[in-house]
Design a protein around this motif. Structure first.
Motif, PDB file in Angstrom:
ATOM      1  N   GLU A 299       0.833  -1.209   0.000  1.00  0.00           N
ATOM      2  CA  GLU A 299       0.000   0.000   0.000  1.00  0.00           C
ATOM      3  C   GLU A 299       0.866   1.257   0.000  1.00  0.00           C
ATOM      4  O   GLU A 299       0.572   2.219  -0.705  1.00  0.00           O
ATOM      5  CB  GLU A 299      -0.936   0.001   1.215  1.00  0.00           C
ATOM      6  N   SER A 300       1.930   1.231   0.778  1.00  0.00           N
ATOM      7  CA  SER A 300       2.850   2.367   0.827  1.00  0.00           C
ATOM      8  C   SER A 300       3.479   2.607  -0.545  1.00  0.00           C
ATOM      9  O   SER A 300       3.591   3.751  -0.995  1.00  0.00           O
ATOM     10  CB  SER A 300       3.932   2.102   1.879  1.00  0.00           C
ATOM     11  N   ILE A 301       3.858   1.534  -1.209  1.00  0.00           N
ATOM     12  CA  ILE A 301       4.464   1.648  -2.536  1.00  0.00           C
ATOM     13  C   ILE A 301       3.454   2.192  -3.544  1.00  0.00           C
ATOM     14  O   ILE A 301       3.780   3.053  -4.358  1.00  0.00           O
ATOM     15  CB  ILE A 301       5.023   0.292  -3.012  1.00  0.00           C
TER      16      ILE A 301
ATOM     17  N   ASP B 173      -2.067 -11.380  -1.710  1.00  0.00           N
ATOM     18  CA  ASP B 173      -2.620 -12.743  -1.781  1.00  0.00           C
ATOM     19  C   ASP B 173      -1.880 -13.587  -2.805  1.00  0.00           C
ATOM     20  O   ASP B 173      -1.557 -14.752  -2.549  1.00  0.00           O
ATOM     21  CB  ASP B 173      -4.122 -12.703  -2.118  1.00  0.00           C
ATOM     22  N   ARG B 174      -1.593 -13.000  -3.952  1.00  0.00           N
ATOM     23  CA  ARG B 174      -0.906 -13.767  -5.006  1.00  0.00           C
ATOM     24  C   ARG B 174       0.527 -14.106  -4.589  1.00  0.00           C
ATOM     25  O   ARG B 174       0.992 -15.224  -4.826  1.00  0.00           O
ATOM     26  CB  ARG B 174      -0.919 -12.985  -6.316  1.00  0.00           C
ATOM     27  N   ILE B 175       1.220 -13.145  -3.975  1.00  0.00           N
ATOM     28  CA  ILE B 175       2.589 -13.424  -3.518  1.00  0.00           C
ATOM     29  C   ILE B 175       2.567 -14.570  -2.509  1.00  0.00           C
ATOM     30  O   ILE B 175       3.365 -15.504  -2.598  1.00  0.00           O
ATOM     31  CB  ILE B 175       3.264 -12.162  -2.936  1.00  0.00           C
TER      32      ILE B 175
ATOM     33  N   LEU C  17      -0.243   5.098 -11.459  1.00  0.00           N
ATOM     34  CA  LEU C  17       0.381   3.805 -11.219  1.00  0.00           C
ATOM     35  C   LEU C  17       0.747   3.176 -12.551  1.00  0.00           C
ATOM     36  O   LEU C  17       0.134   3.468 -13.571  1.00  0.00           O
ATOM     37  CB  LEU C  17      -0.573   2.889 -10.449  1.00  0.00           C
ATOM     38  N   ASP C  18       1.747   2.277 -12.540  1.00  0.00           N
ATOM     39  CA  ASP C  18       2.075   1.585 -13.777  1.00  0.00           C
ATOM     40  C   ASP C  18       0.996   0.549 -14.072  1.00  0.00           C
ATOM     41  O   ASP C  18       0.095   0.305 -13.281  1.00  0.00           O
ATOM     42  CB  ASP C  18       3.476   0.974 -13.730  1.00  0.00           C
TER      43      ASP C  18
ATOM     44  N   ASN D  55      -2.222  -0.986 -11.784  1.00  0.00           N
ATOM     45  CA  ASN D  55      -3.614  -0.683 -12.109  1.00  0.00           C
ATOM     46  C   ASN D  55      -4.459  -1.944 -12.221  1.00  0.00           C
ATOM     47  O   ASN D  55      -5.666  -1.898 -12.036  1.00  0.00           O
ATOM     48  CB  ASN D  55      -3.704   0.118 -13.411  1.00  0.00           C
ATOM     49  N   LEU D  56      -3.835  -3.062 -12.546  1.00  0.00           N
ATOM     50  CA  LEU D  56      -4.575  -4.312 -12.732  1.00  0.00           C
ATOM     51  C   LEU D  56      -4.909  -5.007 -11.420  1.00  0.00           C
ATOM     52  O   LEU D  56      -5.920  -5.694 -11.325  1.00  0.00           O
ATOM     53  CB  LEU D  56      -3.774  -5.269 -13.619  1.00  0.00           C
ATOM     54  N   LEU D  57      -4.053  -4.855 -10.413  1.00  0.00           N
ATOM     55  CA  LEU D  57      -4.243  -5.559  -9.152  1.00  0.00           C
ATOM     56  C   LEU D  57      -4.272  -4.580  -7.986  1.00  0.00           C
ATOM     57  O   LEU D  57      -3.487  -3.639  -7.944  1.00  0.00           O
ATOM     58  CB  LEU D  57      -3.089  -6.556  -8.919  1.00  0.00           C
ATOM     59  N   THR D  58      -5.164  -4.848  -7.036  1.00  0.00           N
ATOM     60  CA  THR D  58      -5.183  -4.051  -5.817  1.00  0.00           C
ATOM     61  C   THR D  58      -4.046  -4.524  -4.915  1.00  0.00           C
ATOM     62  O   THR D  58      -3.523  -5.643  -5.098  1.00  0.00           O
ATOM     63  CB  THR D  58      -6.511  -4.228  -5.064  1.00  0.00           C
ATOM     64  N   PRO D  59      -3.656  -3.735  -3.919  1.00  0.00           N
ATOM     65  CA  PRO D  59      -2.630  -4.202  -2.984  1.00  0.00           C
ATOM     66  C   PRO D  59      -2.992  -5.542  -2.332  1.00  0.00           C
ATOM     67  O   PRO D  59      -2.132  -6.412  -2.186  1.00  0.00           O
ATOM     68  CB  PRO D  59      -2.555  -3.071  -1.952  1.00  0.00           C
TER      69      PRO D  59
END
Length: 197
Positions: free
Chosen positions: A118-120, A145-147, A131-132, A136-140
């Protein structure tokens, strides 16, 4: 989320004496007390008025402050510059892990990683106005969750240092997400060029 994590730098190249002397001269000029304090570190990166960037820089400062005395002395300074400018991928990943492990537990939980992501996101938006494409495609929350889905091998809801390093090396997307934030190496090189650092 950590600096640009590539193996392009030359970790085997040692700092020569002339370069070390130059770093010391600049350090003494910028830090006549012989130590670098948090406010000076923020000023060095030009983020004193930017809350999002200041939060990130505070985490970076704590990661560089090896002895935890809330200052960076010359040895810590040289170690930090060497890591950022010449460090091996594994050392950079260890440093990034330490920066994310805010409570020092030796593991990163979802809350810690979410705070960083979120900070990033806020930092990128504040610095660049947008945002890049990946952001833009994924929320924080989705990024975290994916990581965890890709990296948390034992499913305990925490990332150990080994899982963190293995996951980054194994999965290109995870590595890209770990590179999502500002790049201290670029900041330092730019500062050295622009301010004759």
């Amino acid at each position: 989320m950590g600096q640009r994590l590539s193996e392009d730098s030359d970790p085997d190249k040692e700092i020569d004496v002339a370069e070390l002397q130059e770093w010391y001269k600049k350090f003494v000029v910028e830090c006549p007390s012989g130590t670098l304090f948090m406010h000076e570190f923020k000023s060095f990166f030009g983020v004193t008025d930017n809350k999002e960037a200041a939060d990130y820089i505070e985490n970076m400062f704590r990661a560089f402050d090896k002895n935890g005395d809330n200052t960076i002395d010359f040895l810590e300074y040289v170690a930090a510059l060497n890591l950022v400018l010449r460090g091996k991928l594994e050392h950079k990943l260890k440093w990034t892990f330490k920066m994310y492990d805010k409570d020092g537990s030796g593991c990163i939980d979802k809350t810690e990683l979410l705070e960083i992501v979120e900070s990033i996101y806020r930092l990128k938006k504040a610095c660049h106005g947008e945002l890049d494409e990946e952001c833009n495609l994924l929320t924080p929350d989705q990024v975290v969750d994916r990581i965890f889905e890709l990296v948390d091998e034992n499913g305990d809801g925490e990332l150990s240092l080994d899982e963190f390093i293995d996951g980054a090396r194994r999965d290109k997307w995870v590595m890209k997400m770990l590179q999502m934030d500002v790049n201290p190496g670029d900041w330092i090189n730019e500062r050295r060029r622009s301010a004759d650092f």
